[in-house]
Design a protein around this motif. Structure first.
Motif, PDB file in Angstrom:
ATOM      1  N   LYS A 276       2.361   3.031  -8.570  1.00 51.65           N
ATOM      2  CA  LYS A 276       1.024   3.086  -8.639  1.00 51.65           C
ATOM      3  C   LYS A 276       0.285   1.655  -8.873  1.00 51.65           C
TER       4      LYS A 276
ATOM      5  N   ARG B 154       0.591  -0.391  -5.712  1.00 51.59           N
ATOM      6  CA  ARG B 154      -0.532  -0.129  -4.741  1.00 51.59           C
ATOM      7  C   ARG B 154      -2.169  -0.467  -5.196  1.00 51.59           C
ATOM      8  N   ALA B 155      -2.114  -0.267  -6.486  1.00 47.79           N
ATOM      9  CA  ALA B 155      -3.475  -0.725  -7.205  1.00 47.79           C
ATOM     10  C   ALA B 155      -3.649  -2.375  -6.937  1.00 47.79           C
TER      11      ALA B 155
ATOM     12  N   PRO C 293       0.673  -1.165   0.135  1.00 50.00           N
ATOM     13  CA  PRO C 293       0.047   0.234   0.162  1.00 50.00           C
ATOM     14  C   PRO C 293       0.815   1.054   0.010  1.00 50.00           C
TER      15      PRO C 293
ATOM     16  N   VAL D 275      -4.743  -2.720  -3.534  1.00 50.76           N
ATOM     17  CA  VAL D 275      -6.367  -2.596  -3.314  1.00 50.76           C
ATOM     18  C   VAL D 275      -6.812  -3.754  -3.793  1.00 50.76           C
TER      19      VAL D 275
ATOM     20  N   ARG E 283       0.367   7.850   0.404  1.00 48.95           N
ATOM     21  CA  ARG E 283      -0.138   6.811  -0.225  1.00 48.95           C
ATOM     22  C   ARG E 283      -0.955   5.889   0.577  1.00 48.95           C
TER      23      ARG E 283
ATOM     24  N   GLU F 112      -4.655   7.006   0.924  1.00 44.27           N
ATOM     25  CA  GLU F 112      -5.210   6.871  -0.312  1.00 44.27           C
ATOM     26  C   GLU F 112      -5.708   5.294  -0.549  1.00 44.27           C
ATOM     27  N   THR F 113      -4.621   4.482  -0.284  1.00 39.03           N
ATOM     28  CA  THR F 113      -4.714   3.248  -0.588  1.00 39.03           C
ATOM     29  C   THR F 113      -6.109   2.331   0.068  1.00 39.03           C
TER      30      THR F 113
END
Length: 279
Positions: free
Chosen positions: A76, A79-80, A71, A83, A124, A127-128
């Motif tokens: 990016k 991190r995706a 995370p 999720v 970050r 957001e995650t």
């Protein structure tokens, strides 16, 4: 108050072969089992839910993130992936009837940068986990983020920090948990820490300083239980302990010798200890 037992004491993956173990957990007097969920899908969840229903147990769950799904990664796509991973675990939880998914979902255990967390990493992670929390709300599962001691991660170590992190995410389905093992290492004043986290507290792990039978070590239990009563906590108290049943967990949990006579001794005496102090 509800009393649970984390099944990582025996296995990193609960299957139909563990039906007798679940029956034992119920026989010992627990309200629920905490399921390790490091992978799985809705079909897996339905199977686990049926196993727990058959044993008459409610359930919570615990998970972690991997380096491929971090995370706080600067990438990016990574991190995706975090999720997506946590959404999949939440779908499995929902299918299993899990009430709360806990764990250090903010970063990867055992991964160190050589310094403390940065402001960018905090942003970050917020957001995650915000995206994860929105999905958790949609499937009816509560997320309880865990702070972990400095020897296992660097991102969130203090119980107060994890409460502030949950407040920064600011989503109804996400809060924090309190773990007595990590707090024993990181907190100077457990009662003050519990008062600080009260508004975000969703889950509690009862874990001795040596990861063995609660009440047979050095955690400041009197202060801890008094503070839990003071803040009015009446959710899950779940024993998280580790032994030698699984060689694959010896290295990450740093358990090199037997710390208790038997798993049943830990389960039975640990439950009696919790009920004595929290009742």
């Amino acid at each position: 108050m509800k009393y649970g037992l984390n099944l990582l004491l025996w296995t990193p993956e609960v299957t139909a072969d563990h039906a007798p173990l679940l029956a034992d957990v119920k026989r010992w007097g627990y309200d629920g089992a905490e399921l390790p969920l490091f992978s799985g899908d809705e079909a897996t969840g339905k199977t686990l839910g049926q196993l727990c229903d058959d044993a008459g147990l409610a359930r919570t769950a615990v998970t972690v993130c991997t380096p491929e799904a971090d995370p706080i990664s600067p990438e990016k796509t990574v991190r995706a992936a975090a999720v997506d991973h946590l959404k999949t675990i939440l779908d499995c939880c929902a299918a299993a009837g899990v009430e709360t998914l806990c764990g250090p979902m903010h970063s990867v255990l055992g991964e160190f940068s050589g310094s403390g967390r940065t402001e960018e990493e905090w942003k970050r992670a917020v957001e995650t986990l915000s995206a994860v929390a929105e999905h958790a709300e949609s499937v009816g599962v509560t997320v309880a983020v865990e702070a972990v001691n400095r020897f296992e991660c660097y991102f969130l170590n203090a119980q107060t920090d994890v409460a502030d992190f949950a407040a920064a995410v600011d989503k109804p389905a996400l809060g924090c948990m309190y773990d007595t093992f990590h707090a024993n290492i990181e907190e100077k004043d457990p009662a003050a820490a519990l008062r600080h986290v009260a508004g975000q507290l969703r889950h509690v792990h009862i874990s001795e300083n040596d990861r063995s039978t609660p009440g047979e070590g050095q955690v400041r239990w009197e202060e801890t239980f008094a503070a839990l009563k003071e803040i009015g906590y009446d959710g899950w108290l779940v024993i998280e302990a580790f032994g030698l049943a699984m060689p694959e967990l010896a290295e990450p949990t740093k358990i090199w010798r037997r710390m208790f006579p038997s798993e049943e001794h830990l389960a039975v005496n640990g439950l009696a200890f919790m009920k004595k102090h929290a009742g």
